[in-house]
Design an enzyme around this catalytic site. Structure first.
Site, short mmCIF file in Angstrom:
data_model
loop_
_atom_site.label_atom_id
_atom_site.label_comp_id
_atom_site.label_asym_id
_atom_site.label_seq_id
_atom_site.Cartn_x
_atom_site.Cartn_y
_atom_site.Cartn_z
N ASP A 2 0.84 -1.18 0.00
CA ASP A 2 0.00 0.00 0.00
C ASP A 2 0.88 1.24 0.00
OD1 ASP A 2 -2.18 -1.68 0.28
OD2 ASP A 2 -2.45 -1.28 2.42
N HIS A 6 -3.26 5.05 -0.86
CA HIS A 6 -4.26 4.02 -0.56
C HIS A 6 -5.35 4.55 0.38
CE1 HIS A 6 -5.75 -0.04 -0.39
NE2 HIS A 6 -5.53 -0.16 0.91
N HIS A 109 -3.79 2.37 9.31
CA HIS A 109 -3.50 2.65 7.90
C HIS A 109 -3.36 4.16 7.70
CE1 HIS A 109 -4.43 -1.46 6.51
NE2 HIS A 109 -3.89 -1.08 5.36
N GLU A 121 1.49 -6.15 3.11
CA GLU A 121 0.54 -7.02 3.80
C GLU A 121 0.53 -8.40 3.14
OE1 GLU A 121 -2.73 -3.67 5.10
OE2 GLU A 121 -2.65 -4.29 2.99
#
Length: 163
Positions: A2, A6, A109, A121
């Site tokens: 990410d 994102h 996040h 991830e």
């Protein structure tokens, strides 16, 4: 992987991340013995100054039965702040998210990506020894995209010195 875009509007896309973020010295932390597999501020203080950190939990060791085990967040907000303030640029996990598996608010996040750090991830880390290694995890060159598939390679430091 990410990129900040994102979750953060107008932030860096995957192609705007400097290539040196994706490879270099890395530290693997085994959280299986920690309460709730959580990296708290006390444990995080051991990793001040680490640029790339991978978190291993029981997810790398679970039986393949098609059921993803529910989990809480991977690290405390205070631990994330400490690491980000000390220069963390890449955080990896063997889970599908650093946040809880229910996707309640994605606060981690937002915190991590908002600081310009990228998140890896879904890593598979059962045979990886905790400690220092060399990481190579380059994303595809996807202009303007918020994320990219990667193929991660870890090389133990002892082996890396032989090359």
């Amino acid at each position: 992987m990410d990129a900040p875009r994102h979750f953060i509007d107008g932030a860096a896309s995957i192609d705007q991340i400097p290539p040196e973020v994706f490879f270099g010295d890395c530290t693997v932390v085994d959280l299986r013995q920690e309460p709730d597999a959580l990296l708290d501020i006390e444990l995080a203080s051991r990793y001040i100054g680490v640029k790339r950190l991978l978190l291993r939990t029981h997810h790398s060791f679970q039986e393949v039965d098609g059921v993803y085990q529910a989990h809480d967040r991977q690290l405390s907000p205070a631990a994330a702040s400490l690491l980000l303030e000390s220069g963390l640029g890449l955080l990896g996990t063997d889970r599908l998210s650093v946040d809880d598996s229910e996707g309640r608010d994605y606060a981690l996040h937002r915190q991590i990506l908002g600081a310009g750090c990228v998140i890896l991830e879904g890593l598979f880390l059962p045979g990886v020894s905790p400690g220092d290694c060399f990481l190579y995890a380059a994303p595809l060159l996807l202009p303007g995209m918020e994320a990219s598939p990667i193929r991660a390679f870890l090389i133990e430091k002892v082996l890396a010195r032989d090359y």
